[in-house]
Write a protein that holds these residues in place. Structure first.
Motif, PDB file in Angstrom:
ATOM      1  N   ASP A  20      11.975 -21.447  -4.618  1.00 48.65           N
ATOM      2  CA  ASP A  20      11.487 -20.321  -3.824  1.00 48.65           C
ATOM      3  C   ASP A  20      11.851 -20.557  -2.357  1.00 48.65           C
ATOM      4  O   ASP A  20      11.261 -21.406  -1.685  1.00 48.65           O
ATOM      5  CB  ASP A  20       9.973 -20.188  -3.992  1.00 48.65           C
ATOM      6  CG  ASP A  20       9.418 -19.042  -3.162  1.00 48.65           C
ATOM      7  OD1 ASP A  20      10.164 -18.072  -2.919  1.00 48.65           O
ATOM      8  OD2 ASP A  20       8.254 -19.126  -2.735  1.00 48.65           O
ATOM      9  N   ASP A  21      12.799 -19.785  -1.874  1.00 53.43           N
ATOM     10  CA  ASP A  21      13.340 -19.979  -0.528  1.00 53.43           C
ATOM     11  C   ASP A  21      12.549 -19.168   0.499  1.00 53.43           C
ATOM     12  O   ASP A  21      13.075 -18.260   1.139  1.00 53.43           O
ATOM     13  CB  ASP A  21      14.819 -19.587  -0.512  1.00 53.43           C
ATOM     14  CG  ASP A  21      15.513 -19.968   0.774  1.00 53.43           C
ATOM     15  OD1 ASP A  21      14.987 -20.821   1.508  1.00 53.43           O
ATOM     16  OD2 ASP A  21      16.593 -19.409   1.055  1.00 53.43           O
ATOM     17  N   GLY A  22      11.266 -19.481   0.607  1.00 52.90           N
ATOM     18  CA  GLY A  22      10.434 -18.818   1.608  1.00 52.90           C
ATOM     19  C   GLY A  22      10.170 -17.358   1.333  1.00 52.90           C
ATOM     20  O   GLY A  22      10.154 -16.539   2.269  1.00 52.90           O
ATOM     21  N   SER A  23       9.930 -16.997   0.076  1.00 56.65           N
ATOM     22  CA  SER A  23       9.664 -15.592  -0.264  1.00 56.65           C
ATOM     23  C   SER A  23       8.380 -15.111   0.392  1.00 56.65           C
ATOM     24  O   SER A  23       7.400 -15.859   0.512  1.00 56.65           O
ATOM     25  CB  SER A  23       9.554 -15.436  -1.781  1.00 56.65           C
ATOM     26  OG  SER A  23      10.777 -15.735  -2.416  1.00 56.65           O
ATOM     27  N   ARG A  24       8.381 -13.842   0.800  1.00 56.70           N
ATOM     28  CA  ARG A  24       7.192 -13.240   1.419  1.00 56.70           C
ATOM     29  C   ARG A  24       6.464 -12.293   0.479  1.00 56.70           C
ATOM     30  O   ARG A  24       5.446 -11.714   0.862  1.00 56.70           O
ATOM     31  CB  ARG A  24       7.594 -12.510   2.701  1.00 56.70           C
ATOM     32  CG  ARG A  24       8.165 -13.450   3.765  1.00 56.70           C
ATOM     33  CD  ARG A  24       8.369 -12.735   5.082  1.00 56.70           C
ATOM     34  NE  ARG A  24       8.840 -13.647   6.124  1.00 56.70           N
ATOM     35  CZ  ARG A  24       9.040 -13.305   7.385  1.00 56.70           C
ATOM     36  NH1 ARG A  24       8.827 -12.046   7.760  1.00 56.70           N
ATOM     37  NH2 ARG A  24       9.463 -14.190   8.266  1.00 56.70           N
ATOM     38  N   ASP A  25       6.985 -12.106  -0.717  1.00 54.04           N
ATOM     39  CA  ASP A  25       6.277 -11.283  -1.695  1.00 54.04           C
ATOM     40  C   ASP A  25       5.553 -12.221  -2.671  1.00 54.04           C
ATOM     41  O   ASP A  25       5.306 -13.381  -2.356  1.00 54.04           O
ATOM     42  CB  ASP A  25       7.259 -10.334  -2.403  1.00 54.04           C
ATOM     43  CG  ASP A  25       8.366 -11.091  -3.131  1.00 54.04           C
ATOM     44  OD1 ASP A  25       8.317 -12.343  -3.155  1.00 54.04           O
ATOM     45  OD2 ASP A  25       9.268 -10.439  -3.672  1.00 54.04           O
ATOM     46  N   ASP A  26       5.239 -11.735  -3.864  1.00 51.47           N
ATOM     47  CA  ASP A  26       4.483 -12.545  -4.824  1.00 51.47           C
ATOM     48  C   ASP A  26       5.388 -13.244  -5.829  1.00 51.47           C
ATOM     49  O   ASP A  26       4.972 -13.512  -6.964  1.00 51.47           O
ATOM     50  CB  ASP A  26       3.463 -11.673  -5.547  1.00 51.47           C
ATOM     51  CG  ASP A  26       4.110 -10.505  -6.286  1.00 51.47           C
ATOM     52  OD1 ASP A  26       5.299 -10.216  -6.021  1.00 51.47           O
ATOM     53  OD2 ASP A  26       3.432  -9.886  -7.128  1.00 51.47           O
ATOM     54  N   THR A  27       6.612 -13.567  -5.421  1.00 54.65           N
ATOM     55  CA  THR A  27       7.541 -14.252  -6.321  1.00 54.65           C
ATOM     56  C   THR A  27       6.952 -15.555  -6.842  1.00 54.65           C
ATOM     57  O   THR A  27       6.969 -15.829  -8.051  1.00 54.65           O
ATOM     58  CB  THR A  27       8.870 -14.538  -5.597  1.00 54.65           C
ATOM     59  OG1 THR A  27       9.502 -13.297  -5.260  1.00 54.65           O
ATOM     60  CG2 THR A  27       9.802 -15.345  -6.474  1.00 54.65           C
ATOM     61  N   LEU A  28       6.427 -16.384  -5.955  1.00 59.95           N
ATOM     62  CA  LEU A  28       5.889 -17.678  -6.381  1.00 59.95           C
ATOM     63  C   LEU A  28       4.667 -17.508  -7.279  1.00 59.95           C
ATOM     64  O   LEU A  28       4.493 -18.274  -8.248  1.00 59.95           O
ATOM     65  CB  LEU A  28       5.537 -18.516  -5.154  1.00 59.95           C
ATOM     66  CG  LEU A  28       5.061 -19.943  -5.442  1.00 59.95           C
ATOM     67  CD1 LEU A  28       6.147 -20.738  -6.159  1.00 59.95           C
ATOM     68  CD2 LEU A  28       4.650 -20.654  -4.157  1.00 59.95           C
ATOM     69  N   ASP A  29       3.820 -16.518  -7.017  1.00 64.15           N
ATOM     70  CA  ASP A  29       2.650 -16.289  -7.866  1.00 64.15           C
ATOM     71  C   ASP A  29       3.071 -15.934  -9.288  1.00 64.15           C
ATOM     72  O   ASP A  29       2.462 -16.398 -10.265  1.00 64.15           O
ATOM     73  CB  ASP A  29       1.787 -15.167  -7.284  1.00 64.15           C
ATOM     74  CG  ASP A  29       1.145 -15.566  -5.962  1.00 64.15           C
ATOM     75  OD1 ASP A  29       0.898 -16.784  -5.763  1.00 64.15           O
ATOM     76  OD2 ASP A  29       0.900 -14.679  -5.122  1.00 64.15           O
ATOM     77  N   LEU A  30       4.107 -15.123  -9.412  1.00 68.54           N
ATOM     78  CA  LEU A  30       4.589 -14.749 -10.745  1.00 68.54           C
ATOM     79  C   LEU A  30       5.181 -15.956 -11.467  1.00 68.54           C
ATOM     80  O   LEU A  30       4.977 -16.122 -12.675  1.00 68.54           O
ATOM     81  CB  LEU A  30       5.632 -13.638 -10.620  1.00 68.54           C
ATOM     82  CG  LEU A  30       5.111 -12.288 -10.124  1.00 68.54           C
ATOM     83  CD1 LEU A  30       6.264 -11.320  -9.900  1.00 68.54           C
ATOM     84  CD2 LEU A  30       4.120 -11.708 -11.122  1.00 68.54           C
ATOM     85  N   ILE A  31       5.918 -16.794 -10.748  1.00 71.12           N
ATOM     86  CA  ILE A  31       6.464 -18.007 -11.368  1.00 71.12           C
ATOM     87  C   ILE A  31       5.331 -18.924 -11.795  1.00 71.12           C
ATOM     88  O   ILE A  31       5.364 -19.542 -12.870  1.00 71.12           O
ATOM     89  CB  ILE A  31       7.412 -18.723 -10.391  1.00 71.12           C
ATOM     90  CG1 ILE A  31       8.615 -17.839 -10.075  1.00 71.12           C
ATOM     91  CG2 ILE A  31       7.877 -20.056 -10.973  1.00 71.12           C
ATOM     92  CD1 ILE A  31       9.517 -18.396  -8.995  1.00 71.12           C
ATOM     93  N   ARG A  32       4.294 -19.017 -10.980  1.00 76.16           N
ATOM     94  CA  ARG A  32       3.138 -19.847 -11.316  1.00 76.16           C
ATOM     95  C   ARG A  32       2.464 -19.343 -12.590  1.00 76.16           C
ATOM     96  O   ARG A  32       2.062 -20.146 -13.452  1.00 76.16           O
ATOM     97  CB  ARG A  32       2.161 -19.855 -10.145  1.00 76.16           C
ATOM     98  CG  ARG A  32       1.076 -20.911 -10.263  1.00 76.16           C
ATOM     99  CD  ARG A  32       0.105 -20.850  -9.098  1.00 76.16           C
ATOM    100  NE  ARG A  32       0.713 -21.337  -7.864  1.00 76.16           N
ATOM    101  CZ  ARG A  32       1.026 -20.583  -6.818  1.00 76.16           C
ATOM    102  NH1 ARG A  32       0.807 -19.264  -6.863  1.00 76.16           N
ATOM    103  NH2 ARG A  32       1.549 -21.117  -5.735  1.00 76.16           N
ATOM    104  N   ASP A  33       2.361 -18.020 -12.756  1.00 78.21           N
ATOM    105  CA  ASP A  33       1.770 -17.446 -13.972  1.00 78.21           C
ATOM    106  C   ASP A  33       2.613 -17.776 -15.196  1.00 78.21           C
ATOM    107  O   ASP A  33       2.072 -18.123 -16.258  1.00 78.21           O
ATOM    108  CB  ASP A  33       1.630 -15.927 -13.824  1.00 78.21           C
ATOM    109  CG  ASP A  33       0.603 -15.532 -12.768  1.00 78.21           C
ATOM    110  OD1 ASP A  33      -0.267 -16.379 -12.444  1.00 78.21           O
ATOM    111  OD2 ASP A  33       0.673 -14.398 -12.264  1.00 78.21           O
ATOM    112  N   VAL A  34       3.927 -17.666 -15.058  1.00 78.49           N
ATOM    113  CA  VAL A  34       4.809 -17.974 -16.189  1.00 78.49           C
ATOM    114  C   VAL A  34       4.720 -19.449 -16.540  1.00 78.49           C
ATOM    115  O   VAL A  34       4.738 -19.843 -17.713  1.00 78.49           O
ATOM    116  CB  VAL A  34       6.264 -17.576 -15.845  1.00 78.49           C
ATOM    117  CG1 VAL A  34       7.210 -18.014 -16.959  1.00 78.49           C
ATOM    118  CG2 VAL A  34       6.370 -16.080 -15.636  1.00 78.49           C
ATOM    119  N   SER A  35       4.598 -20.299 -15.517  1.00 78.52           N
ATOM    120  CA  SER A  35       4.539 -21.743 -15.747  1.00 78.52           C
ATOM    121  C   SER A  35       3.285 -22.150 -16.511  1.00 78.52           C
ATOM    122  O   SER A  35       3.292 -23.147 -17.242  1.00 78.52           O
ATOM    123  CB  SER A  35       4.600 -22.474 -14.404  1.00 78.52           C
ATOM    124  OG  SER A  35       4.553 -23.872 -14.576  1.00 78.52           O
TER     125      SER A  35
END
Length: 328
Positions: free
Chosen positions: A43-58
């Motif tokens: 995650d290259d400093g995303s400002r949307d919920d990209t990391l939250d979605l990856i966390r849910d998938v993980s």
């Protein structure tokens, strides 16, 4: 190699809309190849919920993890971070926007099993790009082939599979002004291309403006060639020759026909022209000096704010100096 460990590196920046569609297509492909796989999102400093979605998938699939930067460091640095964290016998690099078809990974693995340590996707069609962008790409590859240290296969990008030997070699290269396409070619190893058609981007917009592409192309030329520096030597010789020739012309003309009234416009034009030449040459020298300055500061390539899931540990096969700085 009957069931190798396969890692997939996916740099993401504000790609929340593409996470779910990507996983729906990618995970079945990986499961057909081997059960020992991992996906490392960077995650290259995303400002949307990209990391939250990856966390849910993980949470539902522990073989999926993420490395989250403290800010935006750029795609080239994100790829370097992914290589640091990937632990597979082979590592696949791909984009998150589904323009790189996940199904191509099976063809990559087949060629890898045949003995190729670098298998790159080679795009066969650029009809989706504007004429200016296609012309710019063709000009870049011609310039790089003419002046670069090593040739680049035309149409090859970051979509590729790299054997662990190649990954370990890339991890020792800690330069900050990174041009990954050149680094892939520079390390060598037996390589082959697999033709593919770039799919349409499903969601979101490209992060590569024409200005960024031009800057990226210049970084590539500067990282693998000193021609931008040498060319000003040639220009200097040419200007000096023209100056001597002009001086001889006016000397002969004065001897034969006498002197003319000096022209103010021509004087101003000459001063502005040669001043521009000097400033351009200083600018090119400044670009190289700036790169030297960035390298000697020995700052780490990136700063990790958070690790998620299976990407929590760094691959320990080779620990480059830049990572030692991060740990210090």
């Amino acid at each position: 190699m009957a069931s190798p460990k396969l890692s997939v590196i996916i740099p993401v920046h504000n790609e929340s809309a593409n996470i779910a569609p990507l996983c729906e297509r990618l995970l079945p492909v990986l499961s057909r190849i081997t059960q020992d796989w991992e996906v490392v999102f960077v995650d290259d400093g995303s400002r949307d919920d990209t990391l939250d979605l990856i966390r849910d998938v993980s949470r539902t699939e522990p073989r999926i993890g993420a490395v989250s930067f403290s800010r935006n460091f750029g795609k080239e640095i994100a790829i370097a971070a992914g290589l640091d964290h990937a632990r597979g016998d082979a590592v696949v690099i791909m984009d998150a926007d589904l323009q790189h078809p996940p199904e191509m990974i099976e063809a990559f693995v087949e060629r890898w099993r045949e003995g190729f340590l670098m298998v790159y996707g080679q795009r066969t069609d650029r009809s989706d790009e504007t004429r200016a962008k296609r012309g710019f790409a063709q000009a870049f590859y011609k310039l790089f082939a003419r002046f670069g240290e090593i040739p680049l296969p035309e149409g090859a990008g970051d979509f590729r599979l790299i054997d662990r030997k190649g990954v370990d070699a890339l991890r020792t290269l800690g330069e900050k002004a990174r041009f990954s396409k050149g680094l892939y070619a520079w390390i060598g190893f037996k390589a082959t291309g697999v033709p593919f058609v770039v799919e349409e981007r499903r969601f979101g917009t490209t992060k590569w403006s024409f200005r960024k592409l031009f800057r990226f192309a210049f970084d590539g030329i500067a990282a693998f060639s000193t021609v931008p520096l040498r060319i000003w030597t040639y220009i200097g010789f040419l200007v000096s020759f023209l100056a001597i020739a002009t001086a001889l012309f006016f000397m002969v003309r004065t001897l034969l026909f006498g002197t003319d009234l000096p022209g103010f416009p021509s004087l101003i034009v000459s001063i502005m022209f040669f001043s521009g030449i000097q400033l351009m040459s200083l600018g090119i020298v400044g670009e190289y000096v700036g790169r030297i300055f960035a390298e000697v500061k020995r700052r780490p390539l990136y700063v990790v704010a958070e690790r998620v899931g299976g990407a929590a540990e760094v691959s320990s096969d080779i620990v480059p100096d830049t990572y030692r700085l991060r740990r210090a």
